[in-house]
Scaffold this motif. Structure first.
Motif, PDB file in Angstrom:
ATOM      1  N   PRO A 182       4.593   4.306  -8.091  1.00  0.00           N
ATOM      2  CA  PRO A 182       4.443   3.817  -9.472  1.00  0.00           C
ATOM      3  C   PRO A 182       3.678   2.499  -9.536  1.00  0.00           C
ATOM      4  O   PRO A 182       3.432   1.840  -8.523  1.00  0.00           O
ATOM      5  CB  PRO A 182       5.893   3.636  -9.934  1.00  0.00           C
ATOM      6  N   PHE A 183       3.352   2.091 -10.745  1.00  0.00           N
ATOM      7  CA  PHE A 183       2.493   0.928 -10.966  1.00  0.00           C
ATOM      8  C   PHE A 183       3.067  -0.373 -10.427  1.00  0.00           C
ATOM      9  O   PHE A 183       2.338  -1.319 -10.151  1.00  0.00           O
ATOM     10  CB  PHE A 183       2.208   0.771 -12.462  1.00  0.00           C
ATOM     11  N   TYR A 184       4.395  -0.449 -10.284  1.00  0.00           N
ATOM     12  CA  TYR A 184       5.023  -1.715  -9.891  1.00  0.00           C
ATOM     13  C   TYR A 184       5.035  -1.937  -8.374  1.00  0.00           C
ATOM     14  O   TYR A 184       5.373  -3.017  -7.905  1.00  0.00           O
ATOM     15  CB  TYR A 184       6.450  -1.808 -10.430  1.00  0.00           C
ATOM     16  N   ALA A 185       4.694  -0.919  -7.578  1.00  0.00           N
ATOM     17  CA  ALA A 185       4.728  -1.067  -6.116  1.00  0.00           C
ATOM     18  C   ALA A 185       3.589  -1.965  -5.641  1.00  0.00           C
ATOM     19  O   ALA A 185       2.442  -1.842  -6.088  1.00  0.00           O
ATOM     20  CB  ALA A 185       4.645   0.301  -5.447  1.00  0.00           C
ATOM     21  N   ARG A 186       3.883  -2.853  -4.711  1.00  0.00           N
ATOM     22  CA  ARG A 186       2.905  -3.851  -4.251  1.00  0.00           C
ATOM     23  C   ARG A 186       1.799  -3.203  -3.421  1.00  0.00           C
ATOM     24  O   ARG A 186       2.060  -2.413  -2.508  1.00  0.00           O
ATOM     25  CB  ARG A 186       3.609  -4.932  -3.429  1.00  0.00           C
ATOM     26  N   ASP A 187       0.582  -3.568  -3.753  1.00  0.00           N
ATOM     27  CA  ASP A 187      -0.592  -3.062  -3.055  1.00  0.00           C
ATOM     28  C   ASP A 187      -0.735  -3.788  -1.712  1.00  0.00           C
ATOM     29  O   ASP A 187      -0.816  -5.018  -1.664  1.00  0.00           O
ATOM     30  CB  ASP A 187      -1.831  -3.308  -3.920  1.00  0.00           C
ATOM     31  N   ASN A 188      -0.748  -3.020  -0.616  1.00  0.00           N
ATOM     32  CA  ASN A 188      -0.948  -3.628   0.708  1.00  0.00           C
ATOM     33  C   ASN A 188      -2.398  -4.044   0.939  1.00  0.00           C
ATOM     34  O   ASN A 188      -2.698  -4.764   1.898  1.00  0.00           O
ATOM     35  CB  ASN A 188      -0.523  -2.652   1.811  1.00  0.00           C
ATOM     36  N   GLN A 189      -3.301  -3.547   0.106  1.00  0.00           N
ATOM     37  CA  GLN A 189      -4.732  -3.856   0.203  1.00  0.00           C
ATOM     38  C   GLN A 189      -5.277  -3.618   1.618  1.00  0.00           C
ATOM     39  O   GLN A 189      -6.003  -4.434   2.176  1.00  0.00           O
ATOM     40  CB  GLN A 189      -4.993  -5.312  -0.228  1.00  0.00           C
ATOM     41  N   ASP A 190      -4.851  -2.495   2.173  1.00  0.00           N
ATOM     42  CA  ASP A 190      -5.334  -2.120   3.501  1.00  0.00           C
ATOM     43  C   ASP A 190      -6.306  -0.951   3.367  1.00  0.00           C
ATOM     44  O   ASP A 190      -6.182  -0.127   2.475  1.00  0.00           O
ATOM     45  CB  ASP A 190      -4.156  -1.743   4.419  1.00  0.00           C
ATOM     46  N   GLN A 191      -7.239  -0.902   4.232  1.00  0.00           N
ATOM     47  CA  GLN A 191      -8.258   0.146   4.219  1.00  0.00           C
ATOM     48  C   GLN A 191      -8.364   0.729   5.626  1.00  0.00           C
ATOM     49  O   GLN A 191      -8.098   0.041   6.610  1.00  0.00           O
ATOM     50  CB  GLN A 191      -9.607  -0.427   3.768  1.00  0.00           C
ATOM     51  N   PRO A 192      -8.709   1.990   5.771  1.00  0.00           N
ATOM     52  CA  PRO A 192      -9.150   2.898   4.695  1.00  0.00           C
ATOM     53  C   PRO A 192      -8.007   3.651   4.032  1.00  0.00           C
ATOM     54  O   PRO A 192      -8.220   4.357   3.042  1.00  0.00           O
ATOM     55  CB  PRO A 192     -10.075   3.866   5.431  1.00  0.00           C
ATOM     56  N   GLN A 193      -6.780   3.525   4.572  1.00  0.00           N
ATOM     57  CA  GLN A 193      -5.712   4.378   4.074  1.00  0.00           C
ATOM     58  C   GLN A 193      -5.197   3.941   2.706  1.00  0.00           C
ATOM     59  O   GLN A 193      -4.792   4.761   1.901  1.00  0.00           O
ATOM     60  CB  GLN A 193      -4.556   4.393   5.092  1.00  0.00           C
ATOM     61  N   HIS A 194      -5.170   2.675   2.418  1.00  0.00           N
ATOM     62  CA  HIS A 194      -4.717   2.115   1.149  1.00  0.00           C
ATOM     63  C   HIS A 194      -3.267   2.517   0.853  1.00  0.00           C
ATOM     64  O   HIS A 194      -3.009   3.577   0.266  1.00  0.00           O
ATOM     65  CB  HIS A 194      -5.619   2.537  -0.006  1.00  0.00           C
ATOM     66  N   THR A 195      -2.358   1.660   1.261  1.00  0.00           N
ATOM     67  CA  THR A 195      -0.933   1.953   1.133  1.00  0.00           C
ATOM     68  C   THR A 195      -0.241   0.953   0.218  1.00  0.00           C
ATOM     69  O   THR A 195      -0.783  -0.099  -0.110  1.00  0.00           O
ATOM     70  CB  THR A 195      -0.249   1.911   2.517  1.00  0.00           C
TER      71      THR A 195
END
Length: 475
Positions: A373-386
């Protein structure tokens, strides 16, 4: 006038040191008998005392000179044996009837119980026809069978044990949070939020039309309102003033399913902690809560838990949950149903992971960002994007807990809300990030799923007093 005479008689009896038992308006009254729970009577060391037991008859055995009853009042799995004179037997004294019994608690000559009640007075309060009663005295009924009688199944050993376990588990969870400095928050039942984003909501509107005179806005609350699917967003509000908060209450899902995994109404334990940027903090909290609560159950409900492990789910072993370290696995495995990156885990995958790791609870972390959901923190990792999200998987049920760090960065949150078309709906949520916001995170645990895990119960409908699901009949 009658009450005044009764007081005089009681004073006279007290002065002479005599006990007094009389019948007044068809009510059994004994001035010296102490009303006692069956559980307390069974553990009592004070034999020779006059006590009063009120409960339901589990068995009746009549001999020439004596009458033997087993009476239970719901306070324990084990009933109390009552021995009475045969002349106290009546045709109304049957299996299932409600009784009020006065007698002397004495040491039992039998090795099966330490004490017994030698009755002087036996009164049937509520009759029960054993022929029509759906539960029979010498039969062990399955959970599937007793599920047909939601208004009567609390009379069975299995379900009364379940209700005692459920009550003690509730107490254990509240105690855990209180002992660890959490503040309990009563989050609302009616809300305009769809926290899960699944759209499976029960809409709330008045039954009549008296509130619908405004044709432009016919809603009672001015906006569409629903039964809550989670208290999380309201907990996040409170996490702006308290470092640790929790809620424990009913939640609702309008999922059109009659499977053994689904309920329309169930209970959720949800917690939120502030000043954390580590998913590890959530993992530790989940593990500690589960282990502490389970340890409490095993020490306070040993007989009831044993009944389930022996007769309902033979072979189910709980000690792995209580003492084993939870597993955190990051390598790739193969289940019978194929999955790929970006796809959510199915129940089969969850149970496979648990079994693969030795039937211990397993944490799965860092889910694909677009699944959360929208509230989960973006890890800003690539390329997988978790996303910084975690699920706790356990035997029997699969997912037990789900949580995440919350997105505390306003610009990233705003972008996510705008992309989902929710920027206006959750303007208040975005505003929380503008006034003293801190990094925070939390999780939710399905209470009925927890009971399934502890007891080995296959059908979630057997873990709640009154099961609500699609197409089910409501009491």
């Amino acid at each position: 006038m009658i009450l005044n005479r009764l007081r005089l008689i009681r004073r006279a009896a007290s002065a002479s040191g005599c006990s007094l038992c009389i019948s007044l308006s068809k009510q059994l009254y004994c001035s010296s008998a102490r009303r006692t729970r069956v559980r307390d009577a069974l553990s009592s060391l004070e034999t020779g005392s006059s006590i009063r037991i009120q409960g339901w008859v589990r068995s009746v055995r009549s001999q020439k000179n004596n009458l033997f009853l087993h009476v239970s009042d719901g306070s324990s799995l084990q009933p109390l044996q009552v021995v009475a004179r045969s002349d106290l037997n009546t045709r109304e004294l049957t299996f299932g009837c409600a009784v009020d019994i006065i007698g002397s608690l004495e040491k039992s000559p039998s090795k099966k119980q330490s004490v017994e009640l030698q009755a002087s007075h036996v009164k049937v309060i509520g009759e029960c026809n054993p022929v029509d009663f759906p539960f029979k005295i010498k039969e062990r009924h399955s959970l599937e069978y007793i599920r047909q009688y939601p208004h009567l199944r609390c009379r069975t050993n299995a379900f009364s044990s379940l209700l005692r376990i459920r009550s003690e588990a509730t107490s254990a969870i509240h105690s855990y949070f209180r002992d660890n400095g959490f503040v309990q928050i009563h989050t609302p039942i009616i809300t305009s939020n769809d926290c899960e984003g699944a759209g499976e909501l029960f809409q709330v509107e008045p039954a009549g039309n008296e509130h619908s005179s405004d044709k432009e806005n016919p809603h009672f609350f001015s906006v569409p309102s629903y039964l809550t699917v989670s208290g999380q967003l309201h907990l996040e509000v409170m996490a702006g003033a308290f470092p640790a908060v929790y809620t424990f209450g009913p939640t609702f899902r309008a999922e059109n399913s009659q499977s053994r995994r689904h309920l329309a109404e169930f209970y959720m334990v949800e917690a939120e902690i502030s000043f954390t940027e580590s998913l590890e903090d959530l993992l530790k909290l989940m593990e500690d809560l589960l282990k502490t609560s389970t340890e409490h159950l095993l020490s306070h409900c040993a007989e009831d838990v044993e009944l389930f492990h022996k007769y309902v789910s033979p072979g189910h072993r709980l000690q792995k949950i209580e003492v084993s370290p939870f597993s955190l696995r990051k390598h790739y495995i193969q289940a019978s149903t194929r999955t790929s990156w970006g796809c959510d885990l199915q129940t089969e995958h969850e149970k496979f992971l648990v079994k693969h790791c030795g039937d211990v609870p397993v944490f799965v972390t860092d889910y694909p960002y677009d699944l959360k959901p929208f509230y989960a923190r973006d890890n800003q990792d690539q390329p997988q994007h978790t996303a910084a999200a975690v699920d706790l998987l356990v035997p029997i049920v699969g997912e037990l807990c789900g949580g995440s760090l919350r997105e505390e960065r306003p610009e990233l949150l705003k972008t996510r809300l705008a992309r989902a078309g929710l920027e206006e709906t959750y303007a208040w949520y975005l505003q929380l990030r503008e006034f003293g916001s801190v990094p925070h995170g939390g999780f939710g645990m399905g209470f009925e799923r927890y009971l399934q895990c502890v007891l080995g119960v296959d059908n979630i409908k057997d873990t709640i007093p009154f099961a609500r699901s699609s197409r089910s009949c409501l009491l």
